[in-house]
Design a protein around this motif. Sequence first.
Motif, PDB file in Angstrom:
ATOM      1  N   LYS A  98       0.866  -1.123  -0.078  1.00 55.06           N
ATOM      2  CA  LYS A  98      -0.137   0.016  -0.024  1.00 55.06           C
ATOM      3  C   LYS A  98       0.976   1.256   0.020  1.00 55.06           C
ATOM      4  O   LYS A  98       1.675   1.403   0.815  1.00 55.06           O
ATOM      5  N   ARG A  99       0.622   2.060  -0.942  1.00 52.13           N
ATOM      6  CA  ARG A  99       1.583   3.489  -1.016  1.00 52.13           C
ATOM      7  C   ARG A  99       0.352   4.296  -0.414  1.00 52.13           C
ATOM      8  O   ARG A  99      -0.659   4.672  -0.946  1.00 52.13           O
ATOM      9  N   GLU A 100       1.040   5.251   0.361  1.00 57.35           N
ATOM     10  CA  GLU A 100       0.180   6.442   0.921  1.00 57.35           C
ATOM     11  C   GLU A 100       1.241   7.604   0.967  1.00 57.35           C
ATOM     12  O   GLU A 100       2.383   7.630   0.926  1.00 57.35           O
ATOM     13  N   THR A 101       0.456   8.837   0.954  1.00 55.71           N
ATOM     14  CA  THR A 101       0.930  10.092   0.952  1.00 55.71           C
ATOM     15  C   THR A 101       0.405  10.905   2.322  1.00 55.71           C
ATOM     16  O   THR A 101      -0.659  10.788   2.666  1.00 55.71           O
ATOM     17  N   HIS A 102       1.031  11.301   3.020  1.00 54.66           N
ATOM     18  CA  HIS A 102       1.030  11.766   4.408  1.00 54.66           C
ATOM     19  C   HIS A 102       1.213  13.267   4.629  1.00 54.66           C
ATOM     20  O   HIS A 102       1.474  14.110   5.561  1.00 54.66           O
ATOM     21  N   ASN A 103       0.830  14.033   3.541  1.00 59.77           N
ATOM     22  CA  ASN A 103       1.306  15.514   3.459  1.00 59.77           C
ATOM     23  C   ASN A 103       0.235  16.147   4.453  1.00 59.77           C
ATOM     24  O   ASN A 103      -0.935  16.405   3.997  1.00 59.77           O
ATOM     25  N   PRO A 104       0.567  16.998   5.470  1.00 60.06           N
ATOM     26  CA  PRO A 104      -0.247  17.636   6.229  1.00 60.06           C
ATOM     27  C   PRO A 104      -0.282  19.284   5.245  1.00 60.06           C
ATOM     28  O   PRO A 104       0.382  19.423   4.487  1.00 60.06           O
ATOM     29  N   PRO A 105      -1.314  20.116   5.676  1.00 59.45           N
ATOM     30  CA  PRO A 105      -1.449  21.254   4.870  1.00 59.45           C
ATOM     31  C   PRO A 105      -0.399  22.215   5.606  1.00 59.45           C
ATOM     32  O   PRO A 105       0.417  22.018   6.322  1.00 59.45           O
ATOM     33  N   GLY A 106       0.301  23.237   4.515  1.00 59.77           N
ATOM     34  CA  GLY A 106       0.898  24.172   4.903  1.00 59.77           C
ATOM     35  C   GLY A 106       2.444  24.079   4.631  1.00 59.77           C
ATOM     36  O   GLY A 106       2.750  23.132   3.953  1.00 59.77           O
ATOM     37  N   ARG A 107       3.239  24.821   5.587  1.00 58.39           N
ATOM     38  CA  ARG A 107       4.577  24.763   5.388  1.00 58.39           C
ATOM     39  C   ARG A 107       5.232  23.710   6.068  1.00 58.39           C
ATOM     40  O   ARG A 107       4.842  23.179   7.036  1.00 58.39           O
ATOM     41  N   ALA A 108       6.446  23.006   5.463  1.00 51.50           N
ATOM     42  CA  ALA A 108       6.977  21.728   5.998  1.00 51.50           C
ATOM     43  C   ALA A 108       8.037  22.401   6.804  1.00 51.50           C
ATOM     44  O   ALA A 108       8.971  22.763   6.081  1.00 51.50           O
ATOM     45  N   LEU A 109       7.959  22.333   8.022  1.00 55.35           N
ATOM     46  CA  LEU A 109       8.992  22.858   9.082  1.00 55.35           C
ATOM     47  C   LEU A 109       9.921  21.469   9.401  1.00 55.35           C
ATOM     48  O   LEU A 109       9.144  20.538   9.622  1.00 55.35           O
ATOM     49  N   PRO A 110      10.893  21.797   9.943  1.00 55.83           N
ATOM     50  CA  PRO A 110      12.040  20.622  10.140  1.00 55.83           C
ATOM     51  C   PRO A 110      11.365  19.825  11.338  1.00 55.83           C
ATOM     52  O   PRO A 110      11.640  18.647  11.156  1.00 55.83           O
ATOM     53  N   TYR A 111      10.554  20.425  12.471  1.00 57.59           N
ATOM     54  CA  TYR A 111      10.332  19.568  13.396  1.00 57.59           C
ATOM     55  C   TYR A 111       9.467  18.439  13.178  1.00 57.59           C
ATOM     56  O   TYR A 111       9.236  17.463  13.519  1.00 57.59           O
ATOM     57  N   THR A 112       8.356  18.759  12.124  1.00 55.35           N
ATOM     58  CA  THR A 112       7.289  17.800  11.629  1.00 55.35           C
ATOM     59  C   THR A 112       8.091  16.814  10.490  1.00 55.35           C
ATOM     60  O   THR A 112       7.916  15.716  10.500  1.00 55.35           O
ATOM     61  N   VAL A 113       8.698  17.530   9.608  1.00 53.53           N
ATOM     62  CA  VAL A 113       9.328  16.680   8.584  1.00 53.53           C
ATOM     63  C   VAL A 113      10.267  15.478   9.112  1.00 53.53           C
ATOM     64  O   VAL A 113      10.122  14.316   8.647  1.00 53.53           O
ATOM     65  N   TRP A 114      11.044  16.002   9.892  1.00 58.00           N
ATOM     66  CA  TRP A 114      12.082  14.980  10.453  1.00 58.00           C
ATOM     67  C   TRP A 114      11.329  14.084  11.371  1.00 58.00           C
ATOM     68  O   TRP A 114      11.816  12.945  11.587  1.00 58.00           O
ATOM     69  N   ASP A 115      10.298  14.293  12.061  1.00 63.54           N
ATOM     70  CA  ASP A 115       9.558  13.554  12.808  1.00 63.54           C
ATOM     71  C   ASP A 115       8.947  12.391  11.904  1.00 63.54           C
ATOM     72  O   ASP A 115       8.837  10.958  12.261  1.00 63.54           O
ATOM     73  N   PHE A 116       8.298  12.789  10.710  1.00 62.88           N
ATOM     74  CA  PHE A 116       7.903  11.775   9.837  1.00 62.88           C
ATOM     75  C   PHE A 116       9.130  10.928   9.472  1.00 62.88           C
ATOM     76  O   PHE A 116       8.788   9.828   9.133  1.00 62.88           O
ATOM     77  N   TYR A 117      10.262  11.453   9.069  1.00 62.18           N
ATOM     78  CA  TYR A 117      11.390  10.789   8.610  1.00 62.18           C
ATOM     79  C   TYR A 117      11.575   9.454   9.632  1.00 62.18           C
ATOM     80  O   TYR A 117      11.873   8.355   9.212  1.00 62.18           O
TER      81      TYR A 117
END
Length: 543
Positions: free
Chosen positions: A173-192
């Motif tokens: 299963k392929r999924e995209t997890h994009n929240p709205p708005g600006r991609a800030l390091p705090y959230t992006v690296w948490d996804f990673y």
Amino acid sequence: MERKHVSAFALYQSVVEKTKPPPQVVPIKKKKRKENGIPPSKVTKKIKRKKTDIQSVSHAKREENHEKPADEERPSDGGESADGPSLNILLNQLTKVNNSKERASRLFQWIIHPMSEKSFFRDYWEKKPLLIKRRNPSYYEGLFSTAEFDRILRNDNVQYGVNLDVTSYSNGKRETHNPPGRALPYTVWDFYESGCSLRMLNPQAFSSTVWNVLSILQEQFGSMAGANVYLTPAGTQGFAPHYDDIEAFIIQLEGKKHWRVYNPRSEDEVLPLVSSPNFSQAEIGKPVMEVVLEAGDLLYFPRGFIHQGDCLPDAHSLHITISSYQRNCWGDLLMKAVPAALEMAMEEDVEFRKGLPLDYLSYMGVQNSDKEDPRRGKFLAHVHGLMKKLIDHAPVDAAVDQKAREFLHDCLPPMLTEAEKQSSVYGAPARWDDGEALDVAVHIKGHTKIRLIRAGIARLCSDGEAVFLYYTSENSRVYHKEEPKSIEIKAEYTDAMEFLIHSYPKFVPVNSLPCESPEDKVSLAEMLFERGVIHTAEPFRPK
């Protein structure tokens, strides 16, 4: 999955440390110092060059070919490896190359080294995958890095879905997890840290090096050169198996990634016009190439070849995909030529204006396709004859110009060298000083030597009524952020504009332009200068 949280800085710093090449990976010739005033012996040891493996796929078989570079060892200045100069040194060398077409060829040759450009386009382009194993992890160093990824997140306005995608692929299963708005390091690296892959969609908008590389390469392909950057955690996969509608060059920058490449499933999927949906493993058969890319390696595959990449448990992956040739086939050209040809044929040939048979609906169409009716054969033969006549009306040059206008709109603006800036409108000495504007007017005279800033920066096109010059100097680094840029060219200027285009890369005096008067020659040059299309042989200096 749960992972221990670390700061973004620590994350990318550890990544960089892990991927640094071990000492003395690249042999370097060092100058020997005199000892006790005695010069060193002239006898030196030959440095062994690393072999670079080139692998290709022909049908369902893998072939391996080991090619040795030239026997003569290149001198090293500390930035050159056995494979050639580093990217930074190469880009600096290219600024001294007079012709932008030659720059593009040299850069592309460096990317696919040791494969020759001629062999690549003859044997691989649009035909089959190519793998180049370098055994040199620093070969592409400087193009992009995880540290730069983090810097962009911190300093630039990166938007989810526009500039960055967060993806995962698990259990088919392929999924995209994009929240709205600006991609800030705090959230992006948490996804990673949670096992998601990060795809930067247009790194050229943020990275000057990627912008420079792509703006040079677009003249190699005569088609837009784009890029995506993919950062994938160890032991994960971000995308389902699929094929793309572009020619793809996978450049491994950090870590390593396991790739599987599959032949097109049928003739209908060879060189497709659009990308595929996601496939299941059962739909794609067995791979024709399976390889682990390590830093410094290159993998090319044509559009239509299904592919999937996943990270091994012991290493993350950072790679950049450079792409080109999207919607740039013969059919795309004919889609522009045929409607225009039909319109012209109907205007110029009465045969195309004659009415259809009164009863053609009774024997033509799907419901009548199985009928054995002699009228059907006669009808189809007449259509065939009209189609053969249609080619005589095809405005091929006009269709090519339509394609060219689209390409110029797709193009990145040129990244100018310091010398080009100083001799163009971007380095004009106009300034504010002591309460007044100084050096506002740049004086272009008849003896001033000028040329286009790039071979492909501008093109003359006609809409049938007027002639326009389309140009790329005012394009945005963001795809289609700006409308196409053009200026109408007076009829008396068209010969001069063609002369200037065909004179590249030579500088020509303004007074050599084939215009009716000296004033027209200067006026045309000033107009082109103001739009950043041309530059002068000598830099402008403030008074």
